[in-house]
Design an enzyme around this catalytic site. Sequence first.
Site, PDB file in Angstrom:
ATOM      1  CG  ASP A   1      -4.642  -2.283  27.465  1.00  0.00           C
ATOM      2  OD1 ASP A   1      -4.295  -1.151  27.110  1.00  0.00           O
ATOM      3  OD2 ASP A   1      -4.539  -2.686  28.633  1.00  0.00           O
ATOM      4  CE  LYS A   2       2.389   0.347  26.599  1.00  0.00           C
ATOM      5  NZ  LYS A   2       3.094  -0.157  27.788  1.00  0.00           N
ATOM      6  CB  THR A   3      -0.572  -0.977  30.487  1.00  0.00           C
ATOM      7  OG1 THR A   3       0.196   0.021  29.827  1.00  0.00           O
ATOM      8  CG2 THR A   3      -0.118  -1.115  31.918  1.00  0.00           C
TER       9      THR A   3
ATOM     10  CB  THR B   1      -1.622   1.576  24.514  1.00  0.00           C
ATOM     11  OG1 THR B   1      -1.120   1.845  25.818  1.00  0.00           O
ATOM     12  CG2 THR B   1      -0.758   2.295  23.491  1.00  0.00           C
TER      13      THR B   1
ATOM     14  NE  ARG C   1       0.238  10.123  26.461  1.00  0.00           N
ATOM     15  CZ  ARG C   1       0.900  11.268  26.578  1.00  0.00           C
ATOM     16  NH1 ARG C   1       0.413  12.353  26.038  1.00  0.00           N
ATOM     17  NH2 ARG C   1       2.045  11.309  27.225  1.00  0.00           N
TER      18      ARG C   1
ATOM     19  CE  LYS D   1      -7.428   1.424  25.237  1.00  0.00           C
ATOM     20  NZ  LYS D   1      -7.059   0.586  26.395  1.00  0.00           N
TER      21      LYS D   1
ATOM     22  CG  ASN E   1      -8.204   1.196  30.418  1.00  0.00           C
ATOM     23  OD1 ASN E   1      -8.166   0.073  30.924  1.00  0.00           O
ATOM     24  ND2 ASN E   1      -7.146   1.745  29.883  1.00  0.00           N
TER      25      ASN E   1
END
Length: 1210
Positions: free
Chosen positions: A396-398, A678, A791, A797, A820
């Site tokens: 994941d990024k955030t 992400t 997005r 994912k 998520n």
Amino acid sequence: MSFFGLDFIKKKERELERKLRANDREYNLIFKYATNAIKTSKYNFFTFLPLNLFEQFQRIANAYFLFLLVLQVIPQISSLSWFTTVVPLVLVLSVTAAKDATDDINRHRSDNHVNNRKVQVLIDRKLRSEKWMDVQVGDIIKLENNQFVTADLLLLSSSEPLNLVYIETAELDGETNLKVRQALTVTGDLGDDIERLADFNGEVRCEPPNNRLDRFKGTLTYADQKYPLDNEKILLRGCTLRNTEWCFGLVLFGGPETKLMQNCGKSTFKRTSIDRLMNVLVLCIFGFLAFMCTILAIGNYVWELNEGSNLTAFLPRQNGNDAALSAFLTFWSYVIILNTVVPISLYVSVEIIRLGNSFYIDWDRKMFYTRNNTPAEARTTTLNEELGQIKYVFSDKTGTLTQNIMTFNKCSINGKSYGDVYDYTGQRLEITEHTDTVDFSFNTLADPRFVFHDHALVEAVKLENPEVHAFFRLLALCHTVMVEEKKEGEIFYQAQSPDEGALVTAARNFGFVFRSRTPDSISIVEMGQQRSYELLAILDFNNIRKRMSVIVRSPEGKLSLYCKGADTIVYERLHQSCSKLMDVTTEHLNEFAGEGLRTLVLAYKDLDEEYFSQWKQRHHQASTELEERESKLDQLYEEIEKDLLLLGSTAIEDKLQDGVPQTIEQLSKADIKIWVLTGDKQETAENIGYSCNLLREEMKEVFIISGNSSEDVRQELRNARMAMKPDVVEESVFLPERTLSQRVKTVADEVADGEYGLVINGHSLAYALDHSTELELLKTACMCKAVICCRVTPLQKAQVVELVKKYKQAVTLAIGDGANDVSMIRAAHIGVGISGQEGMQAVLSSDYSFAQFRFLQRLLLVHGRWSYLRMCKFLRYFFYKNFTFTFVHFWYAFFCGFSAQTVYDEWFITLYNLMYTALPVLGMSLFDQDVNDVWSFQHPQLYIPGQLNLYFSKRSFFKCALHSCYSSLVLFFIPYAAMYDTVRDDGKDVADYQSFALLTQTCLLFAVSIQLGLEMSYWTAVNTFFVLGSLAIYFAVTFTMYSNGLFLALPSAFPFVGIGRNSLQQPNVWLTILLTSILCVLPVVTYRFLLMQLCPTINDKVMFKVRQAKATPPPPTQRARIRRTSSRRSGYAFSHAQGYGDLVTSGRFLRRPAVSRSAALTHMGRTTSGFSPMGRSAGYSPTGRPQNIKTPDVEVTSLQMYRTISDPVP
């Protein structure tokens, strides 16, 4: 069968809707709902032994050894005493049973403790103290502050204003921040009046029991009125009541039907690739065992026909015993004798090794995050060696690569950009910690941590620019933030996401202070004046809408809708008169993306009173629907959120975590491919990709896949493949046919001509994941060094991870920090959770957890590689020593008439794996390392052999078997030749069976101990003690077993009387031991020497460097950062989770103690000076921590000089 709960399962399947009536036990008993008693234990006093043994014998190894034990009690078959199998089997069963019994006793205690808790229940118009287990569906119960919630309840009333209650949900989702629930007004009026509560006869119709923690649908019918029920009116079992004196609730679900217990199902059991290989090898070993026994049975048949008939005078046969029967019995006899090819101790040893290596992860202080006292944790003990074989990392990024701590940096209002600082010539200045900050002293309610440098914005606020005021008014009103003000002016915000907190904090500092809220109003302080807005509706954010809106009425009576959301979503709903402003705002958004900022677009519209009243009525009707409630509400939201007027946009920075670029670079050197999945926009994710070294300037090309149809996406992917490998023949990609075994064909890796990157959008990914296109996506993506999917939804994912697992013979790892990411974490071979700003859902679903992404390199390159190396060495050596042990029996059969006579003493057979060779191999498997952690980081290429399964595979297994075959030949024939026709010094014969058995087993033990020493790379005092101690124990036990005393006590059990002292004092015996040891080891040493000289591996090269290095190696050099600007767009600043909207509209605000902890976060982002923090603007964190900010490295553009006509350049 109801004892096992089967009746409950059948009933649960039939229940489509739950119906219950308050205070009516007779009515509710008709439906046979579960009581509130729980049972998590598996056994009771009478069922423990049979059930536990039944479970244990379901394991193929235990069942196999039970089968051997049955064979051994048959006198015609067994040539070994029963204790050779019983002792190890009983030991393993007892240890496992003791562990299971301890666990179940603890479960019983926990169940009893919970079931016997007391709670006040309204029975016969009186509050009575009852046990939890006696509570039934439909009862009304009273909870008090700090009590656990007894069952899943419908909140009826509370002691707090507006019928609010505050709960802590740590047992459900790991989050410790308080959440708010609110009762319906009609039930809240009941208060704590026992008479009115006893008369309450409302009927509830709701969904059947399920495990969805975030959703509830139902209706309450009371006094001929229907009221909608949702998750915000429900108190779930497992929550704790906080800061609330009392509350009353109606029991909806009890015991096993509560959502907490529904979520206690077993998670997917993950097995390592070594486990799967072991299952195949064990089956091969069983086949080989049957093959050897068949050969020996045939040999017995031939021997009986040719030689056996000559011995009938000495050994008369029983009636009916012919050569065929003798061969049949011999087959089973040799099954018993040769069973040590798969010893039961193998499985016990593997679990001990895994447990020990898990402790190393838990104890690693270099993976301990001191800032919030979070250690690394191995949440499973069965996957450690898999950490040394990772080929693909899905991140994941955030919150994973970034800190998920947002800072308000820039904004665009009515076509003018704010946030940069210019000199008198109009050139943009670089913002540093010495740059002047805006003075917010005019605002007594400003947050002192907030920092901003552009004075033009605050001047526009002071000059009462209407667009600027409307901009910050929207930020102060359009949100779901909860507020608490314990002291005058000390305001604390509790936000659904850090983005929202940063925006509300920015509005607060610029004079629009969100002060308080009720269910139907929001109070803000606008430039020092208190104003109250009537809150009419909240159109909340979700993953599909990607926007949120509020409808408010101003003190002057004006109806307005305020909206904020992703630019692509909001732009579609703007009035056509905004086209020119939209173009300018779009340019600003493009510029903000050059710094990787997260953006939101703000818009509003004025509403007609008559239209809104009609819309509100339809909204209420849709919200009470049980079927398709969400879709009907979405249609209403779409209807009113159109023809909006654009105000501007915000730009928020989400900073990289410390050490992320270095970690990604190290993992890349280890040939680990990193895919970022992400929910952010493509431009933001791409910018972060460059910042963290995932995408690099030296890459030949970064492909962007953005097709809007399946054919476009397929063609773009094919073009990318052709560019990476021009000589490849273009071919149409079909899904491979499945074989009869339903196995999917593996897609081979293709080598690209250089390094490439791939970026794919969410809508294109949906087409790419289609059944007909997925292989094209996989082949193209796997040729790239880095992949970024933007997005993406949580489901996508998981689909990407499953795609790689399906077609690649590679081990995958997924890492994330939010709810998520749970589906992705569960889908991967290994899931890693980061305990960050988004709660603990990811951690609770993970196999390993820690606090920072940079710890991933230590988990893989050090702990993972060591665990894999140790496990492979263990298996190679374990099979070697047991095959060698067993093959000696095979050769001996040709010299004992295939009579199933053992070559060793029975006690040696029993203790060989349990005592003589157990500790040395465990010592190697727990302490061995080829190089230390520093060299592991300096040479990440050491990780690559694990990805290629070079340390243990079918090939290495068969090489091990050949080595064992050679060693067994030496260990049998050298002692046999040495003792053949040999006499002692005094002329007496030494060539008896017992002396030969002692010599052979002693040679065997020395040979396997020396081989262990050759396998070991890292000698410790513990290892040395284990090896020498095991040899010492062997001689001590041997002389004890062969003593006169034990023989006189039990002659049949200890027949080898005096053999030890008679044989081991002969010089030729010790010379034989020396000769066999040298002959066993010599080919191994020669082979390894030639291999290191002619074809050294990466391990050989690095270990040679280690031996050469006398001083401590220098720390690894850091890669120079490259400053870079871009015109890429940034991601919309929303957390991917449902908002607090419904809570807010029903009168909920969080009351939470202020948290004030200093945490000077550093970062590695778009700076040129390493980790030095730079001031910019105050970071917002849900915990209220002050943050350090980085400095931008963006070139001055003409756009930033843009000013409107009415606002001249300063």
